[in-house]
Scaffold this active site. Structure first.
Site, PDB file in Angstrom:
ATOM      1  N   HIS A  67       0.839  -1.205   0.000  1.00 29.15           N
ATOM      2  CA  HIS A  67       0.000   0.000   0.000  1.00 29.15           C
ATOM      3  C   HIS A  67       0.879   1.264   0.000  1.00 29.15           C
ATOM      4  CE1 HIS A  67      -3.550   2.373   1.767  1.00 29.15           C
ATOM      5  NE2 HIS A  67      -2.524   3.192   1.915  1.00 29.15           N
ATOM      6  N   GLU A  68       1.844   1.300   0.921  1.00 26.63           N
ATOM      7  CA  GLU A  68       2.718   2.483   1.011  1.00 26.63           C
ATOM      8  C   GLU A  68       3.624   2.587  -0.214  1.00 26.63           C
ATOM      9  OE1 GLU A  68       2.118   4.702   3.128  1.00 26.63           O
ATOM     10  OE2 GLU A  68       0.740   3.441   4.269  1.00 26.63           O
ATOM     11  N   HIS A  71       1.841   4.312  -3.017  1.00 27.25           N
ATOM     12  CA  HIS A  71       1.887   5.779  -2.868  1.00 27.25           C
ATOM     13  C   HIS A  71       3.242   6.296  -3.355  1.00 27.25           C
ATOM     14  CE1 HIS A  71      -1.751   6.331  -0.579  1.00 27.25           C
ATOM     15  NE2 HIS A  71      -1.352   5.638   0.473  1.00 27.25           N
ATOM     16  N   ASP A 166      -5.866   8.802   3.361  1.00 21.71           N
ATOM     17  CA  ASP A 166      -5.818   8.931   1.902  1.00 21.71           C
ATOM     18  C   ASP A 166      -7.081   9.590   1.359  1.00 21.71           C
ATOM     19  OD1 ASP A 166      -3.372   7.664   1.955  1.00 21.71           O
ATOM     20  OD2 ASP A 166      -4.249   5.669   1.747  1.00 21.71           O
TER      21      ASP A 166
HETATM   22 ZN   LIG Z   1      -2.380   5.203   2.223  1.00 21.37          ZN
END
Ligand SMILES: [Zn+2]
Length: 374
Positions: A67-68, A71, A166
């Site tokens: 997930h990170e 980004h 987010d």
């Molecule tokens: Zn996030």
């Protein structure tokens, strides 16, 4: 965020965990072993249960990293520098060195994380269905099903529309795109973030006090974190709003003592000692800055060599900023933390990080009290 354990780099970005991530690792493994697995496979041997528990928790942390990393990689595609990726008590953090250059970049960087969690949820769900369809071990089905569920929860939770989540970034990007004002958009996102934090905090407290569920502590902590981060981001956004509207000319200092590049250190020492500055711009005859010299550099020249050494020889490069540019766009790197201010190429003043801090504080003094507290 300090990384207790560094795992190395992914695409050049330092990746690690804060010690508090071990707490989630243990809690998640335990909830699998004590809750999820016995519910679907009552007679599972405890060794297998713990193996699946630790494996499942590790896979979940890996999906948080994914997930990170999503980004971070999208951010890098837009030229935003990424400081580091860290897992901690309440999930993951990707720290950026630059602001997103456009509303579109802001949106895509933000949405990449939840989309990745959603994809991980669908992936683990598919594994659970496949293993179940092939009459595989029910404990594996239960673990994969749990991973699917928890990743979908992460995706949905992160889409809640308040900074620093987010969803708050998505809201900021949408408002930025719609109204064309990044700072006002950021302020709105931090305001909804504060309300969201308070709501989560109370929901956690209610869960703990009314229903006696210990998971309320978790929710309460999350709420507290969201509230604190939203307040901090609000301060940054307001500061930015002030600096957006202030030209360098308005906060720079004039009348600084300057040196000439060809001047000897010996002749400049009494001038430097008699001034209040630590850093001195060097200017040629036409008034163009050629560098910056600090007291430390003068100290380092042995007394016997002062007469034969020119200021230019011990000077470093000077950061130049334009008198008309907004203070928000100024970056003051290096040990000087100051810059020479030029207008039409000529030196008109100096600007230090102290001058900028002072400008912000003075502007806050003039802001109405209600605005300050908000
Ligand atoms: Zn996030």
């Amino acid at each position: 965020m300090k990384q207790t354990l560094k795992f190395g780099r992914i695409a050049g970005i330092p990746v690690g965990v804060h010690w508090s991530a071990l707490v989630i690792m243990v809690l998640l493994a335990q909830s699998l072993v004590v809750g999820v697995l016995p519910a679907s496979v009552p007679d599972l041997p405890w060794t297998v249960a713990w193996l699946l528990g630790v494996g499942g928790a590790a896979l979940f942390l890996l999906s948080l990293f994914a997930h990170e990393a999503a980004h971070a990689l999208v951010a890098r595609g837009f030229g935003i520098r990424v400081e580091r990726l860290t897992l901690w008590l309440l999930g993951g953090v990707a720290e950026f060195r630059d602001e997103p250059p456009s509303a579109r970049a802001d949106f895509l960087v933000a949405i990449a994380g939840p989309l990745t969690s959603f994809a991980a949820g669908v992936g683990f769900g598919t594994v659970a269905l496949l293993v179940s369809g092939l009459d595989g071990p029910p404990a594996v089905v239960a673990t994969a099903g749990w991973l699917a569920m928890i990743n979908l929860v992460v995706a949905v939770f992160n889409l809640l529309p308040g900074a620093p989540l987010d969803g708050g970034r998505v809201l900021r990007a949408a408002l930025w795109w719609w109204r064309g004002d990044r700072t006002r958009a950021a302020l709105t996102a931090t305001r909804t973030g504060r309300w969201l934090g308070i709501a989560l905090l109370f929901a956690g407290l209610a869960e703990l006090l009314v229903f006696g569920a210990l998971s309320g502590i978790w929710l309460g902590l999350l709420g507290w974190f969201v509230l604190a981060a939203a307040i901090a981001e609000g301060v940054t956004a307001r500061t930015r709003a002030i600096l957006d509207d202030t030209p360098v000319r308005a906060v720079m200092r004039t009348g600084a003592v300057c040196g000439e590049p060809g001047q000897s250190v010996e002749s400049f020492v009494p001038v430097a000692a008699g001034s209040r500055q630590r850093w001195f711009p060097l200017c040629d005859d036409a008034g163009h800055p050629t560098g910056m010299v600090g007291l430390t550099a003068l100290v380092d020249v042995p007394a016997t060599a002062r007469a034969a050494t020119t200021l230019q020889q011990v000077a470093g490069p000077a950061t130049r900023v334009d008198a008309g540019q907004a203070v928000a766009t100024v970056v003051l790197p290096g040990p000087t933390r100051s810059a020479v201010v030029v207008d039409d190429g000529r030196l008109v003043g100096v600007l230090s990080s102290d001058d900028i801090a002072r400008a912000v504080e003075v502007a806050r003094l003039h802001a109405p009290a209600g605005d300050r507290a908000r």
